[in-house]
Design a protein around this motif. Structure first.
Motif, PDB file in Angstrom:
ATOM      1  N   MET A   1     -43.343 -11.114-132.781  1.00 51.00           N
ATOM      2  CA  MET A   1     -42.463 -12.274-132.799  1.00 51.00           C
ATOM      3  C   MET A   1     -42.710 -13.083-134.064  1.00 51.00           C
ATOM      4  O   MET A   1     -43.852 -13.312-134.450  1.00 51.00           O
ATOM      5  CB  MET A   1     -42.717 -13.143-131.563  1.00 51.00           C
ATOM      6  CG  MET A   1     -41.794 -14.348-131.485  1.00 51.00           C
ATOM      7  SD  MET A   1     -42.082 -15.343-130.018  1.00 51.00           S
ATOM      8  CE  MET A   1     -40.742 -16.524-130.161  1.00 51.00           C
ATOM      9  N   LYS A   2     -41.630 -13.526-134.710  1.00 53.24           N
ATOM     10  CA  LYS A   2     -41.761 -14.305-135.939  1.00 53.24           C
ATOM     11  C   LYS A   2     -41.113 -15.677-135.737  1.00 53.24           C
ATOM     12  O   LYS A   2     -39.952 -15.774-135.337  1.00 53.24           O
ATOM     13  CB  LYS A   2     -41.106 -13.566-137.110  1.00 53.24           C
ATOM     14  CG  LYS A   2     -41.301 -14.257-138.457  1.00 53.24           C
ATOM     15  CD  LYS A   2     -40.758 -13.406-139.611  1.00 53.24           C
ATOM     16  CE  LYS A   2     -41.663 -12.223-139.886  1.00 53.24           C
ATOM     17  NZ  LYS A   2     -41.258 -11.484-141.120  1.00 53.24           N
ATOM     18  N   ILE A   3     -41.889 -16.726-136.020  1.00 56.08           N
ATOM     19  CA  ILE A   3     -41.435 -18.102-135.826  1.00 56.08           C
ATOM     20  C   ILE A   3     -41.478 -18.848-137.150  1.00 56.08           C
ATOM     21  O   ILE A   3     -42.469 -18.775-137.878  1.00 56.08           O
ATOM     22  CB  ILE A   3     -42.324 -18.837-134.803  1.00 56.08           C
ATOM     23  CG1 ILE A   3     -42.266 -18.141-133.437  1.00 56.08           C
ATOM     24  CG2 ILE A   3     -41.887 -20.298-134.651  1.00 56.08           C
ATOM     25  CD1 ILE A   3     -43.214 -18.746-132.408  1.00 56.08           C
ATOM     26  N   LEU A   4     -40.413 -19.585-137.451  1.00 53.76           N
ATOM     27  CA  LEU A   4     -40.364 -20.432-138.638  1.00 53.76           C
ATOM     28  C   LEU A   4     -40.528 -21.888-138.204  1.00 53.76           C
ATOM     29  O   LEU A   4     -39.752 -22.393-137.399  1.00 53.76           O
ATOM     30  CB  LEU A   4     -39.040 -20.261-139.374  1.00 53.76           C
ATOM     31  CG  LEU A   4     -38.765 -21.240-140.527  1.00 53.76           C
ATOM     32  CD1 LEU A   4     -39.810 -21.094-141.628  1.00 53.76           C
ATOM     33  CD2 LEU A   4     -37.357 -21.028-141.092  1.00 53.76           C
TER      34      LEU A   4
ATOM     35  N   GLY B   1     -51.779 -27.809-137.250  1.00 56.89           N
ATOM     36  CA  GLY B   1     -52.147 -27.862-135.840  1.00 56.89           C
ATOM     37  C   GLY B   1     -51.187 -27.070-134.969  1.00 56.89           C
ATOM     38  O   GLY B   1     -51.601 -26.386-134.022  1.00 56.89           O
ATOM     39  N   LEU B   2     -49.902 -27.157-135.291  1.00 58.85           N
ATOM     40  CA  LEU B   2     -48.896 -26.437-134.515  1.00 58.85           C
ATOM     41  C   LEU B   2     -49.077 -24.929-134.642  1.00 58.85           C
ATOM     42  O   LEU B   2     -48.958 -24.200-133.651  1.00 58.85           O
ATOM     43  CB  LEU B   2     -47.500 -26.844-134.987  1.00 58.85           C
ATOM     44  CG  LEU B   2     -46.319 -26.174-134.275  1.00 58.85           C
ATOM     45  CD1 LEU B   2     -46.354 -26.449-132.783  1.00 58.85           C
ATOM     46  CD2 LEU B   2     -45.003 -26.650-134.878  1.00 58.85           C
ATOM     47  N   CYS B   3     -49.370 -24.470-135.837  1.00 58.55           N
ATOM     48  CA  CYS B   3     -49.586 -23.037-136.051  1.00 58.55           C
ATOM     49  C   CYS B   3     -50.760 -22.538-135.211  1.00 58.55           C
ATOM     50  O   CYS B   3     -50.719 -21.431-134.649  1.00 58.55           O
ATOM     51  CB  CYS B   3     -49.827 -22.735-137.523  1.00 58.55           C
ATOM     52  SG  CYS B   3     -48.366 -22.947-138.565  1.00 58.55           S
ATOM     53  N   TYR B   4     -51.784 -23.351-135.103  1.00 57.61           N
ATOM     54  CA  TYR B   4     -52.953 -22.984-134.286  1.00 57.61           C
ATOM     55  C   TYR B   4     -52.542 -22.829-132.821  1.00 57.61           C
ATOM     56  O   TYR B   4     -52.966 -21.892-132.134  1.00 57.61           O
ATOM     57  CB  TYR B   4     -54.040 -24.047-134.429  1.00 57.61           C
ATOM     58  CG  TYR B   4     -55.226 -23.840-133.518  1.00 57.61           C
ATOM     59  CD1 TYR B   4     -56.204 -22.891-133.796  1.00 57.61           C
ATOM     60  CD2 TYR B   4     -55.357 -24.599-132.357  1.00 57.61           C
ATOM     61  CE1 TYR B   4     -57.289 -22.694-132.950  1.00 57.61           C
ATOM     62  CE2 TYR B   4     -56.433 -24.423-131.501  1.00 57.61           C
ATOM     63  CZ  TYR B   4     -57.395 -23.461-131.804  1.00 57.61           C
ATOM     64  OH  TYR B   4     -58.457 -23.272-130.953  1.00 57.61           O
ATOM     65  N   VAL B   5     -51.698 -23.747-132.344  1.00 60.79           N
ATOM     66  CA  VAL B   5     -51.223 -23.682-130.954  1.00 60.79           C
ATOM     67  C   VAL B   5     -50.335 -22.460-130.745  1.00 60.79           C
ATOM     68  O   VAL B   5     -50.468 -21.731-129.752  1.00 60.79           O
ATOM     69  CB  VAL B   5     -50.452 -24.970-130.582  1.00 60.79           C
ATOM     70  CG1 VAL B   5     -49.794 -24.826-129.206  1.00 60.79           C
ATOM     71  CG2 VAL B   5     -51.384 -26.176-130.593  1.00 60.79           C
ATOM     72  N   LEU B   6     -49.441 -22.202-131.682  1.00 65.12           N
ATOM     73  CA  LEU B   6     -48.484 -21.108-131.535  1.00 65.12           C
ATOM     74  C   LEU B   6     -49.155 -19.743-131.516  1.00 65.12           C
ATOM     75  O   LEU B   6     -48.610 -18.785-130.948  1.00 65.12           O
ATOM     76  CB  LEU B   6     -47.459 -21.151-132.669  1.00 65.12           C
ATOM     77  CG  LEU B   6     -46.500 -22.354-132.667  1.00 65.12           C
ATOM     78  CD1 LEU B   6     -45.625 -22.329-133.906  1.00 65.12           C
ATOM     79  CD2 LEU B   6     -45.649 -22.356-131.412  1.00 65.12           C
ATOM     80  N   GLU B   7     -50.330 -19.639-132.124  1.00 67.61           N
ATOM     81  CA  GLU B   7     -51.050 -18.359-132.125  1.00 67.61           C
ATOM     82  C   GLU B   7     -51.430 -17.921-130.712  1.00 67.61           C
ATOM     83  O   GLU B   7     -51.701 -16.755-130.467  1.00 67.61           O
ATOM     84  CB  GLU B   7     -52.294 -18.465-133.000  1.00 67.61           C
ATOM     85  CG  GLU B   7     -51.979 -18.531-134.499  1.00 67.61           C
ATOM     86  CD  GLU B   7     -53.218 -18.780-135.344  1.00 67.61           C
ATOM     87  OE1 GLU B   7     -54.293 -19.028-134.746  1.00 67.61           O
ATOM     88  OE2 GLU B   7     -53.109 -18.717-136.578  1.00 67.61           O
TER      89      GLU B   7
ATOM     90  N   LEU C   1     -49.409 -17.910-128.253  1.00 69.45           N
ATOM     91  CA  LEU C   1     -48.251 -17.304-127.601  1.00 69.45           C
ATOM     92  C   LEU C   1     -48.399 -15.807-127.439  1.00 69.45           C
ATOM     93  O   LEU C   1     -48.080 -15.237-126.401  1.00 69.45           O
ATOM     94  CB  LEU C   1     -46.983 -17.588-128.424  1.00 69.45           C
ATOM     95  CG  LEU C   1     -46.284 -18.934-128.235  1.00 69.45           C
ATOM     96  CD1 LEU C   1     -45.185 -19.083-129.271  1.00 69.45           C
ATOM     97  CD2 LEU C   1     -45.723 -19.069-126.829  1.00 69.45           C
ATOM     98  N   ASP C   2     -48.883 -15.161-128.499  1.00 65.20           N
ATOM     99  CA  ASP C   2     -48.943 -13.705-128.507  1.00 65.20           C
ATOM    100  C   ASP C   2     -49.894 -13.261-129.609  1.00 65.20           C
ATOM    101  O   ASP C   2     -50.006 -13.931-130.640  1.00 65.20           O
ATOM    102  CB  ASP C   2     -47.536 -13.130-128.758  1.00 65.20           C
ATOM    103  CG  ASP C   2     -47.490 -11.627-128.573  1.00 65.20           C
ATOM    104  OD1 ASP C   2     -47.773 -10.910-129.552  1.00 65.20           O
ATOM    105  OD2 ASP C   2     -47.179 -11.175-127.459  1.00 65.20           O
ATOM    106  N   ASN C   3     -50.542 -12.145-129.401  1.00 64.57           N
ATOM    107  CA  ASN C   3     -51.471 -11.641-130.413  1.00 64.57           C
ATOM    108  C   ASN C   3     -50.754 -11.235-131.699  1.00 64.57           C
ATOM    109  O   ASN C   3     -51.357 -11.224-132.777  1.00 64.57           O
ATOM    110  CB  ASN C   3     -52.235 -10.425-129.864  1.00 64.57           C
ATOM    111  CG  ASN C   3     -53.211 -10.815-128.771  1.00 64.57           C
ATOM    112  OD1 ASN C   3     -53.708 -11.937-128.751  1.00 64.57           O
ATOM    113  ND2 ASN C   3     -53.487  -9.900-127.857  1.00 64.57           N
TER     114      ASN C   3
ATOM    115  N   LEU D   1     -46.149 -24.735-125.071  1.00 67.29           N
ATOM    116  CA  LEU D   1     -46.157 -23.277-124.984  1.00 67.29           C
ATOM    117  C   LEU D   1     -45.301 -22.803-123.809  1.00 67.29           C
ATOM    118  O   LEU D   1     -44.568 -21.815-123.921  1.00 67.29           O
ATOM    119  CB  LEU D   1     -47.588 -22.761-124.840  1.00 67.29           C
ATOM    120  CG  LEU D   1     -48.483 -22.923-126.068  1.00 67.29           C
ATOM    121  CD1 LEU D   1     -49.913 -22.494-125.754  1.00 67.29           C
ATOM    122  CD2 LEU D   1     -47.947 -22.108-127.246  1.00 67.29           C
ATOM    123  N   GLY D   2     -45.396 -23.517-122.690  1.00 65.46           N
ATOM    124  CA  GLY D   2     -44.566 -23.161-121.536  1.00 65.46           C
ATOM    125  C   GLY D   2     -43.090 -23.297-121.850  1.00 65.46           C
ATOM    126  O   GLY D   2     -42.274 -22.462-121.445  1.00 65.46           O
ATOM    127  N   ALA D   3     -42.738 -24.366-122.574  1.00 66.87           N
ATOM    128  CA  ALA D   3     -41.344 -24.583-122.955  1.00 66.87           C
ATOM    129  C   ALA D   3     -40.843 -23.465-123.870  1.00 66.87           C
ATOM    130  O   ALA D   3     -39.735 -22.954-123.697  1.00 66.87           O
ATOM    131  CB  ALA D   3     -41.205 -25.934-123.649  1.00 66.87           C
TER     132      ALA D   3
END
Length: 205
Positions: free
Chosen positions: A1-4, A15-21, A23-25, A112-114
Motif C-alpha cells: 500500500m502506498k500513501i501520500l 510523527g504521522l509517518c511513524y503511526v502509519l507504519e 498499518l501494514d508491514n 488507524l481504525g478510521a
C-alpha cells in the motif's frame, strides 16, 4: 500500500509517518509539503492508494489538491486530516469526494481504525462532527477529548468501567477520571443522566 501525506508541517509528518507504519508491514509513505509537490508525487507515482491531506497549505488550500485528485485520479482515496473542526469544512470535503475527515487531535488508534475503515470502501467522519445537533450544542459536543468520544458510546451501551478499560487498553482509574470530566461537561451526576444527555447531543451506540 502506498500513501501520500500532504502537509507542510515537517514534525507532524514525521510523527504521522511513524503511526502509519503500523498499518501494514509493506506500507510505503510519500510526503509533499505543498500543492506543486503533491501534484508531482501524484504524477510520478501512479500506484498511490491513498492521500492524507491537510487543508491549510502554503501555496493553495487542500481543497485544490482534492479537486485535482478527483479530476485526474478518481480511484485514489482522499482523506482530509485537518486541525479544522468546522462541519462546513467537513461537508465541503465530503461533497468534493473525500472518503473521510479526521481531526488532527484524533488518537493514533482511532486514526488507524478510521483509515482501515476507509480502505474497505466506507466513509469515516468523527461522531462529534457528524451529529445533527443544534448550533448552541455544537460547542459542547466538540469539547470532549478523543478519549472521551470513545468512552461515551460505551457508556450509553452500559459497559462497566472494567470493560471500557479493557476495550481501550487503559486503567480503570483513568476511566473514572474521564467519567468525572464527562459528568462535569454534561452537568449531570450519574451515568443514567449522562447517557440521556449524550443522546440529546446526538451520540449513539
Amino acid at each position: 500500500m502506498k500513501i501520500l501525506v500532504v502537509d507542510d508541517h515537517a514534525l507532524f509528518c514525521e510523527g504521522l509517518c511513524y503511526v502509519l507504519e503500523k498499518l501494514d508491514n509493506n506500507v510505503s509513505i510519500l510526503e509533499a509539503n505543498n500543492f506543486n509537490d503533491a501534484v508531482t508525487q501524484l504524477n510520478t507515482n501512479i500506484d498511490i492508494d491513498m492521500v492524507l491531506l491537510d487543508l491549510n497549505m502554503p501555496d493553495k488550500d487542500g481543497f485544490s489538491v482534492l479537486d485535482f485528485c478527483r479530476e485526474h485520479y478518481p480511484l485514489i482515496s482522499i482523506v482530509v486530516l485537518s486541525a479544522s473542526k468546522k462541519r462546513s469544512d467537513m461537508n465541503r470535503a465530503l461533497e468534493a469526494g473525500a472518503m473521510g475527515f479526521i481531526p488532527k487531535d484524533t488518537t493514533s488508534n482511532v486514526m488507524l481504525g478510521a483509515i482501515r475503515l476507509i480502505m474497505t470502501g466506507d466513509i469515516y467522519v468523527p461522531q462529534s462532527m457528524a451529529m445533527n445537533v443544534p448550533d448552541e450544542d455544537e460547542e459542547l459536543a466538540n469539547s470532549f477529548t478523543p478519549r472521551q468520544l470513545e468512552i461515551i458510546p460505551m457508556m450509553i451501551k452500559g459497559f462497566s468501567n472494567k470493560k471500557i478499560a479493557l476495550e481501550m487498553g487503559i486503567s480503570e482509574a483513568t476511566i473514572k477520571m474521564h467519567f468525572t470530566a464527562i459528568f462535569k461537561r454534561l452537568e449531570v451526576n450519574n451515568r443514567t443522566e449522562a447517557a440521556l444527555a449524550a443522546r440529546t447531543l446526538g451520540f449513539n451506540e
